[in-house]
Write a protein that holds these residues in place. Structure first.
Motif, PDB file in Angstrom:
ATOM      1  N   ARG A  61      -5.258   2.358  -5.057  1.00  0.00           N
ATOM      2  CA  ARG A  61      -6.138   2.061  -3.917  1.00  0.00           C
ATOM      3  C   ARG A  61      -6.883   0.746  -4.142  1.00  0.00           C
ATOM      4  NH1 ARG A  61     -11.268   2.584  -3.794  1.00  0.00           N
ATOM      5  NH2 ARG A  61     -11.288   4.071  -5.534  1.00  0.00           N
ATOM      6  N   ILE A  62      -7.367   0.532  -5.361  1.00  0.00           N
ATOM      7  CA  ILE A  62      -8.057  -0.720  -5.672  1.00  0.00           C
ATOM      8  C   ILE A  62      -7.095  -1.905  -5.526  1.00  0.00           C
ATOM      9  CG2 ILE A  62      -9.151  -2.030  -7.540  1.00  0.00           C
ATOM     10  CD1 ILE A  62     -10.314   0.635  -8.533  1.00  0.00           C
TER      11      ILE A  62
ATOM     12  N   SER B 116       0.158   3.458  -3.028  1.00  0.00           N
ATOM     13  CA  SER B 116      -1.201   3.992  -2.937  1.00  0.00           C
ATOM     14  C   SER B 116      -1.240   5.214  -2.032  1.00  0.00           C
ATOM     15  CB  SER B 116      -2.157   2.913  -2.411  1.00  0.00           C
ATOM     16  OG  SER B 116      -3.441   3.430  -2.200  1.00  0.00           O
TER      17      SER B 116
ATOM     18  N   ARG C  40      -4.564  -2.039  -3.497  1.00  0.00           N
ATOM     19  CA  ARG C  40      -4.342  -2.224  -2.057  1.00  0.00           C
ATOM     20  C   ARG C  40      -5.532  -2.910  -1.399  1.00  0.00           C
ATOM     21  NH1 ARG C  40      -4.565   3.040   0.003  1.00  0.00           N
ATOM     22  NH2 ARG C  40      -6.691   2.608   0.693  1.00  0.00           N
ATOM     23  N   GLU C  41      -6.741  -2.494  -1.757  1.00  0.00           N
ATOM     24  CA  GLU C  41      -7.937  -3.074  -1.148  1.00  0.00           C
ATOM     25  C   GLU C  41      -8.111  -4.545  -1.513  1.00  0.00           C
ATOM     26  OE1 GLU C  41     -10.943  -0.461  -2.540  1.00  0.00           O
ATOM     27  OE2 GLU C  41     -10.586   1.068  -0.977  1.00  0.00           O
ATOM     28  N   ASN C  42      -7.482  -4.968  -2.612  1.00  0.00           N
ATOM     29  CA  ASN C  42      -7.546  -6.366  -3.021  1.00  0.00           C
ATOM     30  C   ASN C  42      -6.271  -7.126  -2.671  1.00  0.00           C
ATOM     31  OD1 ASN C  42     -10.108  -7.026  -4.895  1.00  0.00           O
ATOM     32  ND2 ASN C  42      -9.527  -4.868  -5.158  1.00  0.00           N
ATOM     33  N   SER C  43      -5.497  -6.561  -1.740  1.00  0.00           N
ATOM     34  CA  SER C  43      -4.283  -7.213  -1.211  1.00  0.00           C
ATOM     35  C   SER C  43      -3.240  -7.491  -2.278  1.00  0.00           C
ATOM     36  CB  SER C  43      -4.650  -8.522  -0.491  1.00  0.00           C
ATOM     37  OG  SER C  43      -5.527  -8.272   0.579  1.00  0.00           O
TER      38      SER C  43
ATOM     39  N   GLY D  21       0.777  -1.232   0.000  1.00  0.00           N
ATOM     40  CA  GLY D  21       0.000   0.000   0.000  1.00  0.00           C
ATOM     41  C   GLY D  21       0.804   1.276   0.000  1.00  0.00           C
TER      42      GLY D  21
ATOM     43  N   GLN E 271     -13.565  -3.909 -11.382  1.00  0.00           N
ATOM     44  CA  GLN E 271     -13.655  -2.603 -10.740  1.00  0.00           C
ATOM     45  C   GLN E 271     -13.036  -1.495 -11.583  1.00  0.00           C
ATOM     46  OE1 GLN E 271     -12.683  -2.696  -6.353  1.00  0.00           O
ATOM     47  NE2 GLN E 271     -12.300  -4.864  -6.798  1.00  0.00           N
TER      48      GLN E 271
END
Length: 426
Positions: free
Chosen positions: A332-333, A114, A335-338, A111, A378
């Motif tokens: 960010r996407i 991000s 990061r949110e999906n690891s 992250g 996404q």
């Protein structure tokens, strides 16, 4: 200059009666920047002369036939600029006519990119282009930004200071004291990839660390083999064997040059999967490597130079309309999906963003295809594409790797006062 085309390669021989430290890097940098693949090379210099021979092809393994491209190679080699002295610091901001250059260095973590992109978006900084490397738990980036409202470089000292301060806070998130440094970049222009090598070298990324995930990646990959041997108290012979990939020779020569070593003789030979390099070097003071500590350090630094640009992970290519905050949203996407970004190349042209990301999961292992499918949904199926690995350049068949020392009387000293160009087509 002497330049000749053969059946399979374009052969570029450069001879100059004025030798200087770093001139080999200038030539290799020109060839690399023109996206030429160096399949073989022979390097020799002594006293005030040098002669370098490069066999090059395009990225598809084809010889170069375009006369304009050949002329461009000649012009760029002959007019290649000198070097700007090294700049140090974990965060640097340098304004130019077109953009503001930001340099970052710190401890890598999921992250991180991000968070950096979010800060830049909040400050209305539009990312024009950038390159991000990670290696051995360290991260480095060179980012070019413009003011979103004007499209020009950011010049306000207070705003530049705010950018540096907030980015430093992001880099300090891991409480690593190494990331606490900040300073303005010195004036001048530095080749971006060379600067990334310098930033990571200054950050001592060549020192091995044992972290969860890092060991798994290393055990699953083929580590480069680097050996050093002194001969006749005159030269140190460095031999390197590794997976072949684009820009490998540039990375090696860049590191040796910035470590103040001179290549007197050298040979590069690539097979379909492997690259073999051998260099006879001395320090700029004229001495070979003289201590065990220096030998170990050179080996570590060359291993790091080979590994920094290695294409770990899955290659994703983004192509879409550019806008303020686009990079912040994309990362960010991720990061949110690891997803963990191991390397990134960001570019914009004509209102279009074309970005390449190399991603793994947070442990450094391959990403679950279901996660990639979710990310593409996404971002947009057409905007984000899964690409094949580009870690290996395509090579013509039937090339074998050469072993052992090869220099005897390979070249004899010759004096040339002027550049000369000769072409033949077969």
């Amino acid at each position: 200059m002497f330049q000749q085309l053969t059946m399979s390669f374009q052969l570029v021989e450069q001879v100059d009666s004025v030798n200087k430290h770093g001139i080999l890097l200038e030539v290799v940098q020109v060839l690399t920047d023109m996206n030429l693949v160096i399949t073989k090379a022979y390097i020799t210099s002594d006293g005030g002369w040098f002669m370098d021979v490069f066999n090059v092809v395009d990225n598809d393994g084809n010889k170069i036939r375009d006369k304009e491209v050949i002329d461009c190679i000649q012009r760029r080699i002959e007019t290649s600029a000198g070097f700007v002295s090294s700049r140090r610091g974990s965060v640097g901001v340098m304004p130019s006519e077109e953009h503001t250059s930001i340099e970052l260095a710190g401890t890598d973590r999921p992250g991180l990119l991000s968070e950096v992109c979010a800060v830049l978006a909040d400050l209305h900084c539009n990312v024009v282009n950038a390159e991000v490397w990670t290696h051995n738990a360290r991260a480095a980036a060179v980012v070019h930004v413009t003011d979103y409202s004007t499209g020009c470089a950011i010049r306000d000292p207070k705003r530049l200071s705010t950018i540096k301060e907030l980015l430093c806070n992001v880099l300090k998130g891991s409480d690593d004291l190494k990331t606490a440094k900040t300073m303005l970049s010195a004036p001048g222009v530095m080749h971006r990839e060379r600067r990334l090598h310098q930033i990571m070298f200054a950050d001592r990324d060549y020192e091995r660390v044992d972290r969860a995930g890092l060991r798994a990646v290393e055990e699953g990959s083929s580590r480069p083999q680097v050996t050093l041997l002194n001969i006749e108290k005159e030269y140190t012979v460095i031999t390197m064997r590794s997976k072949d990939r684009p820009k490998l020779l540039f990375d090696i020569v860049c590191t040796l040059t910035d470590m103040q070593y001179v290549v007197f003789h050298g040979m590069v030979n690539t097979g379909r999967m492997e690259a073999y390099q051998e260099f006879y070097i001395r320090h700029v003071d004229g001495l070979p490597i003289s201590s065990e500590a220096e030998r170990v350090r050179v080996i570590q630094c060359l291993e790091a130079a080979i590994e920094r640009r290695a294409s770990e992970g899955l290659e994703l290519e983004l192509c879409t309309e550019d806008r303020l905050g686009l990079l912040s949203d994309i990362t960010r996407i991720f990061r949110e999906n690891s997803l963990c970004i191991k390397r990134a190349l960001i570019s914009t042209k004509g209102g279009k963003a074309k970005d390449t990301f190399y991603v793994t999961d947070v442990t450094g292992n391959p990403v679950d295809p279901k996660i990639i499918d979710s990310v593409r949904q996404q971002i947009g199926q057409t905007a984000l594409q899964v690409k094949h690995s580009s870690s290996l350049a395509r090579k013509p068949p039937h090339q074998e790797t050469t072993k052992g020392y090869f220099f005897g009387n390979l070249f004899k000293a010759r004096a040339f006062q002027n550049f000369k160009l000769i072409r033949s087509y077969s």
